[in-house]
Design an enzyme around this catalytic site. Sequence first.
Site, short mmCIF file in Angstrom:
data_model
loop_
_atom_site.label_atom_id
_atom_site.label_comp_id
_atom_site.label_asym_id
_atom_site.label_seq_id
_atom_site.Cartn_x
_atom_site.Cartn_y
_atom_site.Cartn_z
N THR A 12 0.83 -1.20 0.00
CA THR A 12 0.00 0.00 0.00
C THR A 12 0.86 1.25 0.00
O THR A 12 1.98 1.25 0.53
CB THR A 12 -0.90 0.00 1.26
N ASP A 13 0.31 2.34 -0.54
CA ASP A 13 1.04 3.62 -0.50
C ASP A 13 1.14 4.16 0.93
O ASP A 13 1.91 5.08 1.20
CB ASP A 13 0.38 4.66 -1.43
N GLU A 14 0.35 3.58 1.86
CA GLU A 14 0.34 4.11 3.22
C GLU A 14 1.68 3.89 3.93
O GLU A 14 1.96 4.54 4.94
CB GLU A 14 -0.82 3.51 4.03
N TYR A 73 -1.56 -0.32 11.09
CA TYR A 73 -1.78 -1.00 9.80
C TYR A 73 -0.61 -0.77 8.85
O TYR A 73 -0.01 -1.71 8.34
CB TYR A 73 -3.09 -0.52 9.15
N LYS A 81 2.30 -3.31 7.29
CA LYS A 81 2.51 -3.53 5.85
C LYS A 81 3.97 -3.19 5.48
O LYS A 81 4.61 -3.89 4.71
CB LYS A 81 1.54 -2.69 5.02
P1 NAD Z 1 -10.06 -7.02 2.87
O1 NAD Z 1 -9.99 -6.72 4.32
O2 NAD Z 1 -11.32 -6.73 2.12
O3 NAD Z 1 -9.73 -8.58 2.61
C1 NAD Z 1 -8.70 -9.24 3.28
C2 NAD Z 1 -8.86 -10.74 3.05
O4 NAD Z 1 -7.79 -11.40 3.73
C3 NAD Z 1 -10.17 -11.31 3.60
O5 NAD Z 1 -10.74 -12.22 2.68
C4 NAD Z 1 -9.72 -12.05 4.87
O6 NAD Z 1 -10.56 -13.15 5.19
C5 NAD Z 1 -8.31 -12.48 4.48
N1 NAD Z 1 -7.47 -12.69 5.67
C6 NAD Z 1 -7.28 -11.85 6.72
N2 NAD Z 1 -6.49 -12.43 7.66
C7 NAD Z 1 -6.14 -13.64 7.15
C8 NAD Z 1 -5.33 -14.70 7.65
N3 NAD Z 1 -4.72 -14.64 8.84
N4 NAD Z 1 -5.18 -15.80 6.88
C9 NAD Z 1 -5.79 -15.89 5.66
N5 NAD Z 1 -6.60 -14.94 5.17
C10 NAD Z 1 -6.76 -13.82 5.90
O7 NAD Z 1 -8.83 -6.25 2.22
P2 NAD Z 1 -8.67 -5.59 0.77
O8 NAD Z 1 -9.13 -4.20 0.83
O9 NAD Z 1 -9.20 -6.52 -0.25
O10 NAD Z 1 -7.07 -5.55 0.68
C11 NAD Z 1 -6.33 -6.63 0.10
C12 NAD Z 1 -4.86 -6.29 0.12
O11 NAD Z 1 -4.62 -5.08 -0.61
C13 NAD Z 1 -4.29 -6.04 1.51
O12 NAD Z 1 -3.02 -6.62 1.58
C14 NAD Z 1 -4.21 -4.54 1.63
O13 NAD Z 1 -3.17 -4.15 2.50
C15 NAD Z 1 -3.89 -4.15 0.20
N6 NAD Z 1 -4.33 -2.81 -0.22
C16 NAD Z 1 -5.62 -2.42 -0.03
C17 NAD Z 1 -6.03 -1.15 -0.49
C18 NAD Z 1 -7.47 -0.70 -0.34
O14 NAD Z 1 -7.78 0.44 -0.69
N7 NAD Z 1 -8.38 -1.53 0.12
C19 NAD Z 1 -5.11 -0.30 -1.10
C20 NAD Z 1 -3.78 -0.74 -1.26
C21 NAD Z 1 -3.41 -1.99 -0.83
P1 TYD Z 2 -10.44 4.53 4.74
O1 TYD Z 2 -11.47 4.08 3.74
O2 TYD Z 2 -10.46 3.95 6.10
O3 TYD Z 2 -9.04 4.30 4.02
P2 TYD Z 2 -7.53 4.75 4.52
O4 TYD Z 2 -7.58 5.22 5.90
O5 TYD Z 2 -6.81 3.45 4.40
O6 TYD Z 2 -7.09 5.78 3.54
O7 TYD Z 2 -10.54 6.11 4.87
C1 TYD Z 2 -10.37 6.97 3.75
C2 TYD Z 2 -10.37 8.40 4.27
O8 TYD Z 2 -11.67 8.70 4.79
C3 TYD Z 2 -9.40 8.64 5.41
O9 TYD Z 2 -8.85 9.94 5.28
C4 TYD Z 2 -10.27 8.57 6.66
C5 TYD Z 2 -11.61 9.09 6.17
N1 TYD Z 2 -12.80 8.52 6.85
C6 TYD Z 2 -13.76 9.37 7.42
O10 TYD Z 2 -13.64 10.61 7.36
N2 TYD Z 2 -14.85 8.82 8.04
C7 TYD Z 2 -15.03 7.47 8.12
O11 TYD Z 2 -16.04 7.02 8.73
C8 TYD Z 2 -14.06 6.61 7.51
C9 TYD Z 2 -14.21 5.11 7.58
C10 TYD Z 2 -12.96 7.17 6.89
#
Ligand code: NAD
Ligand code: TYD
Length: 350
Positions: free
Chosen positions: A131-133, A156, A160
């Site tokens: 992630t970019d975070e 988090y 990562k």
């Molecule tokens: P999500 O929370 O929707 O899904 C995570 C999945 O991982 C779920 O199916 C969960 O059951 C599984 N999981 C969690 N713990 C586990 C364990 N111990 N063993 C096996 N499976 C397990 O997450 P997402 O948003 O789909 O993110 C997927 C990946 O992409 C993550 O690695 C996250 O860091 C990365 N990512 C997400 C975003 C975003 O905007 N959502 C952006 C950049 C990177």
């Molecule tokens: P989020 O979807 O949790 O993603 P991330 O923190 O990984 O970027 O949040 C996106 C942005 O929205 C973040 O700046 C936090 C803000 N946010 C709110 O203002 N209210 C909310 O209830 C949530 C869940 C997020």
Amino acid sequence: MMKILVTGGAGFIGCNFVRRALRVKKDWKIIVADALTYAGNLENLEGLKEKYNDRYDFIKIDIRDKESVDELFKKEKFDGVIHFAAESHVDRSILGPLAFVETNVLGSVNLLEASRKYFKSDKSRFLHISTDEVYGALGDEGFFTEETKIVPSSPYSASKASSDLFVLAYHKTYGLNVVITRCCNNYGPYQFPEKLIPFMIKRALDGEPLPVYGDGRNVRDWIFVDDHNDGTILAFEKGRAGEVYNLGARCEKRNIDLVKLLIEKLKACLKDKKDFKEPEIAFVKDRPGHDFRYAIDPSKAESELGFKPKISFEEGIDLTVKWYIENEGWWRRIISGEYLEYVEKQYGGK
Ligand code: NAD
Ligand code: TYD
């Protein structure tokens, strides 16, 4: 046939990835490994076994469990791993960081160890979805490149970043064929309704106030999930071993502007529904350590991998809002006791 393990394939990005990859990569057999935590849902993968039969399998496995991971790798001799599984929500990491260390750090190292020992060949690749975070926060100016210093803010992003460092160490120390992608904020169908976009849609449909943290001026950089997943396939196939690729669609939005846009989109979609009332925005206490701005410079992925997002923000948001309206049953079914407890802890009575 290439045998590819997709961890976390029952979650938001993972399930969209599996659907897309089965469609476009006809020489891949995909085995999804997922623990089915609160964020993982078998319904997200419904129909795939019937449709793809020998090219798709699901196994319930917790990546924290080293023995089970080793057993799986020993048996299957993978040609590649695409590692999505993670605890993924910043606010939950603030309430309880340990699960993030266990899954994101220890779980990832368990996978790296098994890959090192049991991969089919030196060509087998480990693609780590990061992630970019990990880069921390930007001010008003500038962009994250792959050279930006890693200074994560939340438990988090610290977990990562830590897994990223292990992945790179396995390349340097053991010569494991690894690639890392770091993507910006994703949105689209099947996103668990705790993240900003689906959470706000759910609250609006339920007539609840929309809690915006702080003054709402924080900026996130958004990409439609299918565009991220196209970048994932490109990085897996074309990325250079040991390299990091930033993925983004050059689409920055202030949270408050995005929430207002969602309200407008919902109003337009639901104009014939008399019981839909325009939701109110509630500015609530800021997230501790809240990163001000994220913005990805994706030039390296564009020039080296040919990465090019296709879905405009307008198009993607329309599609997403409609999906949540049409699939109310999907998100209602996953709003369990645990979800309600989390929302109470995070937002109180707000
Ligand atoms: P999500 O929370 O929707 O899904 C995570 C999945 O991982 C779920 O199916 C969960 O059951 C599984 N999981 C969690 N713990 C586990 C364990 N111990 N063993 C096996 N499976 C397990 O997450 P997402 O948003 O789909 O993110 C997927 C990946 O992409 C993550 O690695 C996250 O860091 C990365 N990512 C997400 C975003 C975003 O905007 N959502 C952006 C950049 C990177
Ligand atoms: P989020 O979807 O949790 O993603 P991330 O923190 O990984 O970027 O949040 C996106 C942005 O929205 C973040 O700046 C936090 C803000 N946010 C709110 O203002 N209210 C909310 O209830 C949530 C869940 C997020």
